[in-house]
Design an enzyme around this catalytic site. Structure first.
Site, PDB file in Angstrom:
ATOM      1  N   LYS B  82     -29.526  83.540 -21.911  1.00 37.30           N
ATOM      2  CA  LYS B  82     -28.760  84.228 -23.072  1.00 37.30           C
ATOM      3  C   LYS B  82     -29.538  85.543 -23.465  1.00 37.30           C
ATOM      4  CE  LYS B  82     -27.158  83.234 -27.799  1.00 37.30           C
ATOM      5  NZ  LYS B  82     -26.999  82.452 -28.909  1.00 37.30           N
ATOM      6  N   SER B 157     -22.388  81.202 -30.849  1.00 35.87           N
ATOM      7  CA  SER B 157     -22.646  82.665 -30.291  1.00 35.87           C
ATOM      8  C   SER B 157     -22.953  82.728 -28.681  1.00 35.87           C
ATOM      9  CB  SER B 157     -24.015  83.208 -30.758  1.00 35.87           C
ATOM     10  OG  SER B 157     -25.249  82.431 -30.759  1.00 35.87           O
ATOM     11  N   SER B 181     -24.233  77.156 -32.074  1.00 36.40           N
ATOM     12  CA  SER B 181     -24.139  78.336 -31.270  1.00 36.40           C
ATOM     13  C   SER B 181     -24.491  77.582 -29.732  1.00 36.40           C
ATOM     14  CB  SER B 181     -25.144  79.437 -31.563  1.00 36.40           C
ATOM     15  OG  SER B 181     -24.747  80.126 -32.594  1.00 36.40           O
TER      16      SER B 181
END
Lengths: 526, 496, 103
Positions: B82, B157, B181
């Site tokens: 990420k 997210s 997330s």
């Protein structure tokens, strides 16, 4: 503007101090492993943590926590076992994370105090001290023989981190005002910093100065900081307000910054007290504001007006685990506590019979106290070794201190005066081998020529003659040569004694023991 | 061409060990595959060919020298991160204009641990800006698309992390989870997604959103792969004070089954407003399967969970407000040019550098921490956290693991949810786990009857007993099978 | 919807958070914040008397510290590698006159 003395007749000054000390004796910063070093090239002692890079996390330095606990124990604080770090949020470019990691309502050290001995000229600032008898107390002070003792409360000592340094360019003398740009260096950012906050117990600028000096002695004694006001490792802000004598209500306070020497601390506070008095007496209002002491202009200048209380959005730092200090941790720190200046002074009085004044002045500086201890250790084995304490104290407080004052760059340990030479010097005088006047000459010669005192006395032919037989011959000669003066003396003109002593000394080229001469003259003239 | 991204970790390692292919081939073909697939998905913000080839060369050397066995649990396995995870020399943008040009000068511990375990670093993955969102639509660099339906969001997210695995580009990615997330995009994309207990994985080097809530975890298509990655990640990090010792082999009890395990279900969750019937059906089906496998199903109550959402929207923004203060245009990040004073440079840089959701959260946090307001919301939220944690503690006296929905619905369409408070509801089942700090994961249990999109169930472990949920997930996997690559991206030539 | 914050409040918060907002943004932000703050009501509805807060969800973990040992630092070049503006080894910023803070 009225003088401080006049102002303090009508007004009572209420002073509290906030004293920041960098823990300069540690190896690394508060929350990262960057080296602590003053004066390195900009931004060379930085890492993700102290640059506040995205994703970096703090890890506290254990030695810093030990240091603040040590500071708390040395200033009679309660050590709080349970405390946390908090984030104090405000944006300022020298603070890499734009929050300062500090402590919340509970600090590691709470509710301490220091007692100040104020005497000599310093005591004169205290209002109507003369109305008290020795031993009598009023408020937080007790009258002593030569001044008073003040009990000054310490609210707390908390752990935090220092900010980076900025250089302002384009303005005058590196000041913010007028500067077009600034340069930011984060080498200092994250330096472990402890902040001590006093109760508003101080009443005179002298008390503030003495508090700061005493705290500095303690911090130096426990070895947590180099306490350099010049390099900024010891910094002091003052909160000052006035109230009319007899009023219990506090006035509006101003915060005073930039008092980066003991003199500036005293003078800045004294000025601010007088300024506030003038404003109040003219019917004006004191605003809660931050003011800057300008030592060259000898006045304080407004930096910032605080219209509302600052709201720093304080909340517990989630990245740092809370503290739950064990008894074992605290006791381990306590074991590191050295003899503190007050304890040392008390020992000097009790063991060596020194006056409180002498004892206190010896411990004013760690170096002089250490030197005194070293000297006393050399004579400890002797039967009445403690008789050297007073002359050694005199030597250190007078001759040594004035030498060091004249040579501020020299440390006592780097001078030719070793403990054994100091003991040798006072021994020569106490044995009557040299006079006190000669003793000063020998001291000067030691410092200049780096030789032992007996060699100096030998080389300079200074050895004092104390042999009564030899002196008696000289005395008889002098009396015989001045029959008129002898007659006048006997008629009551006793002031002539000095003349006879002088004549004898002259005849002996200064080497006669003045006490023996005096005794013989008195005998023969009576 | 072999689609290494659609293989599992064990398969890749077996192929490397048997010298069927080299690590360099794995790396090269992974990038080729990404170049093709990511045109549609947009999971990657940056690919790291040079770093991957270096790592692959080391693995190949080890294979040649017969040392492959020493190279770590992820040796030769492509892994992507990420974009809130620092990796030296790569951009770490957090999908924000604020950090568009930021190049990491250091590496996050979780990334470093993957590299130490022999992983091939493939690149950085799209996300909601600073992890503020549940759809990856707030990325300043364009949204990621759900490989199951390109018109829909992958969740967020960590949308890029989920989509990259679901599209078979890589077999493992890392994401971070502050309120859901990891789990919610895992559910939307039909893969295994694990948020371990707070403290299992170091947060050092992961750009912080909510420091007391954030936790790093893996996305994979099998439970075993998730366990492999966790084995590489878990443990105390001297650089993160909140990380803890974790000496667990997460693969150890995967095959034990659930016979005799007590699985908790929360009736109030199953009747929650907004829970779609297709999700409820799949969750009930999973419960039935576990029962059939020999688990005991026990009803538990989490009475304070209804306050979790409110507590989260207090604590998250407060911590975010403070964590994002450092983006000030001085040391790094977007700096609006030509300002005569710092104040206006600050305000313009942050106005332009931050997107709307980031600004909302910063503003909210600043308000909630202000004096007077702090006592009304922040402090009570921390007390509510105590109550929520106690709810779980009490529930775990009776059960070994709790099963709930992950998200009330399947993936939604781009732009379908505009109202921020409505968007926040997609985390209603996941948030209380971050508040309490224990572990939670999403396991895919097939496609919803109405939308035909993946549905995940959430398995929740007691703190530091993350192995419990993995064991339950592994049991479910024997029923539902491993997560497939999304059909549109499944390999025609088939490596499986 | 209750008005928890006014537009003036929002402007003050933005100033504190150092985010420049346009007039339209102030309007929409005010509405958004009020809606979000409304949704926080549940946490105000419990009797929390005597309930201790959990600031750190880390169980009994406490006293986490490191030894006072030097770890490597960045070179000046790396420290400044992301600096928008730099000069003489330092980060360069425009005039800070008017900045408040604690200094």
């Amino acid at each position: 503007m009225k003088s401080l003395e006049e102002v303090l007749e009508t007004w009572e000054a209420v002073i509290g101090l906030e004293i920041h000390s960098e823990l300069t004796t540690l190896n690394t910063k508060m929350f990262c492993g960057c080296k602590l070093e003053f004066g390195a090239a900009p931004n060379t002692h930085t890492c993700p943590v102290c640059l506040g890079l995205p994703g970096a996390l703090p890890v506290p330095n254990k030695a810093a926590i030990e240091s603040i606990v040590l500071a708390g124990l040395a200033t009679n604080c309660d050590i709080e076992k349970h405390s946390m770090f908090y984030r104090k949020n405000y944006m300022y470019p020298d603070m890499a994370k734009n929050f300062q990691t500090t402590q919340g309502p509970i600090a590691f050290c709470m509710r301490g105090h220091l007692d100040l001995d104020v005497d000599g000229p310093a005591a004169k600032e205290r209002y109507r001290l003369d109305s008290l008898e020795p031993g009598e107390s009023s408020g937080n002070i007790v009258r002593t023989e030569d001044g008073y003792r003040a009990h000054v409360g310490i609210t707390r000592i908390h752990m935090e981190e220092d900010a980076g340094k900025m250089v302002h360019i384009g303005g005058g003398e590196g000041r913010i005002a007028g500067a077009k740009e600034s340069l930011v260096d984060y080498n200092r950012a994250g330096t472990p910093l402890i902040e001590l906050v006093t109760e508003p117990d101080l009443r005179t600028p002298e008390e503030a100065r003495l508090f700061m000096q005493k705290l500095r002695q303690i911090y130096l004694a426990i070895g947590i900081s180099d306490c350099s006001m010049e390099e900024g490792s010891l910094r002091c802000d003052g909160n000052v307000s006035l109230r009319r004598r007899g009023s219990a209500q506090f006035g509006t306070k101003t915060e005073l910054k930039n008092m980066n020497s003991f003199k500036n601390l005293h003078d800045g506070l004294a000025y601010e007290i007088c300024r506030q008095a003038q404003v109040l007496e003219e019917g004006g209002v004191i605003y809660q504001e931050t003011r800057h002491w300008d030592p060259s202009a000898k006045r304080t200048i407004v930096m910032r007006v605080k219209e509302t209380a600052d709201d720093y959005r304080l909340f517990p730092e989630p990245d740092l685990a809370p503290y739950d200090l064990s008894d074992e941790f605290i006791e381990r720190v306590r074991a590191k506590l050295p003899e503190l200046p007050d304890q040392k002074a008390a020992r000097y009085s009790a063991s060596f019979g020194l006056s409180a004044y002498d004892a206190r002045h010896l411990v004013d500086h760690r170096a002089t106290a250490d030197f005194f201890d070293e000297c006393m250790a050399l004579v400890a084995a002797e039967k009445d070794g403690s008789k050297f304490a007073k002359p050694l104290a005199n030597l250190i407080i007078n001759d040594v201190t004035s030498y060091l004052n004249a040579h501020p760059e020299v440390a006592l340990t780097d001078t030719p005066l070793t403990a054994s030479r100091a003991v040798g010097l006072v021994r020569l005088q106490s044995d009557g081998a040299i006079s006190s006047k000669q003793s000063k000459q020998v001291f000067a010669a030691i410092m200049e020529e780096d030789k032992d005192p007996d060699i100096i006395v030998e080389e300079k032919g200074m050895k004092q003659v104390s042999d009564a037989g030899a002196i008696e011959a000289v005395v008889d000669e002098v009396l015989a040569a001045n029959p008129e003066k002898v007659a006048q003396f006997r008629d009551g003109k006793t002031g002539l004694m000095g003349f006879f002593v002088g004549q004898c000394m002259k005849a002996m080229r200064g080497q006669g023991n003045p006490k023996v001469i005096n005794d013989l003259l008195s005998q023969k003239l009576s | 061409m072999t689609a290494f991204g659609s293989m599992g970790i064990a398969q890749i390692k077996a192929g490397l060990a048997a010298k069927e292919f080299s690590a360099s081939e794995v790396a090269a073909q992974t990038f080729e595959n990404i170049a093709r697939a990511d045109e549609q998905v947009h999971a990657f913000l940056e690919t790291t060919e040079a770093l991957a080839q270096d790592a692959a060369a080391r693995i190949d050397r080890a294979i040649a020298e017969g040392r492959f066995g020493d190279m770590g649990v992820l040796a030769g396995v492509p892994v992507a991160f990420k974009d809130n995870m620092n990796l030296t020399g790569t951009h770490t943008t957090c999908s924000s204009r604020m950090l568009e040009n930021y190049v990491s000068p250091y590496t996050a511990t979780c990334v470093e641990k993957c590299l130490q375990a022999g992983a091939l670093p493939i690149g950085k993955l799209n996300m909601d800006e600073f992890a503020f969102g549940s759809s990856t639509e707030t990325s300043a660099f364009g949204p990621t698309r759900n490989p199951w339906d390109l018109e829909r969001v992958p969740g967020g997210s960590s949308g890029g992390s989920a989509a990259a695995v679901a599209a078979g580009m890589v077999c493992a990615t890392l994401g971070s989870d502050t309120g859901g997330s990891i789990r919610q995009p895992g559910s939307f994309c039909g893969i295994v997604a694990v948020k371990p207990t707070y403290g299992v994985v170091s947060r050092y080097g992961v750009v912080a959103f909510g420091s007391s809530l954030d936790q790093v975890g893996p996305f994979t298509r099998s439970v075993e792969d998730a366990a492999f990655v966790l084995n590489a990640l878990a443990g105390r990090d001297p650089l993160d004070c909140t990380s803890q010792v974790c000496d667990v082999d997460f693969t150890a009890n995967l095959a034990e089954g659930v016979c005799g395990m007590r699985i908790g279900v929360v009736p109030a969750f199953m009747e929650a407003q907004g829970l779609t019937s297709e999700v409820r059906e799949k969750v009930e089906d999973a419960i039935a399967q576990l029962k059939a496998l020999g688990a005991e199903i026990v009803e538990v109550d989490l009475p304070h969970a209804r306050a979790a959402m409110s507590a989260y929207y207090v604590l998250g923004p407060c911590e975010a407000f403070s964590n994002l203060a450092r983006f000030d245009s001085v040391r790094y990040g977007y700096c609006d040019p030509d300002h005569a004073d710092l104040g206006s440079q600050y305000e313009a840089s942050r106005a332009i550098g931050f997107g709307a959701e980031a600004k909302r959260r910063i503003m909210l946090g600043s308000y909630l921490l202000s004096s007077g307001v702090y006592d009304k919301y922040y402090y009570p939220a921390q007390q509510v956290r105590t109550l929520i944690t106690q709810d779980y503690t009490q529930a775990y006296e009776r059960v070994d693991c709790i099963l709930t929905p992950v998200s009330p619905r399947t993936a939604f369409k781009f732009g379908e949810i505009g109202d921020p408070t409505e968007m926040y509801l997609s985390d209603m089942f996941t948030i209380s786990i971050n508040i309490a700090g224990n572990g939670g994961m999403s396991f895919p249990v097939g496609l919803g009857r109405e939308t035909g999109l993946p549905v995940g169930v959430q398995l929740i472990s007691p703190a530091f007993k993350d192995a419990n949920m993995l064991r339950v997930a592994a049991a479910l996997e024997t029923v539902y099978g491993k997560a497939p690559v999304a059909p549109a991206f499944a390999e025609e030539k088939g490596a499986e | 919807m209750t008005e928890h914050v006014s537009q003036a409040d929002v402007r003050a918060i933005a100033e504190y958070a150092r985010i420049g907002l346009t007039a339209e943004e102030v309007v929409s932000m005010t509405a958004d914040l009020n809606a979000i703050i409304d949704s926080l009501a549940p946490i105000t509805e419990y009797d929390l008397e005597g309930v201790p807060p959990t600031f750190h969800p880390i169980g009994d973990l406490s006293n986490v510290m490191r030894e006072d040992k030097v770890r490597g630092s960045f070179t000046q070049e790396v420290a400044l590698s992301n600096a928008p503006k730099q000069e003489d080894g330092s980060f360069l910023i425009p005039s800070i006159l008017g900045e408040g803070g604690d200094r």
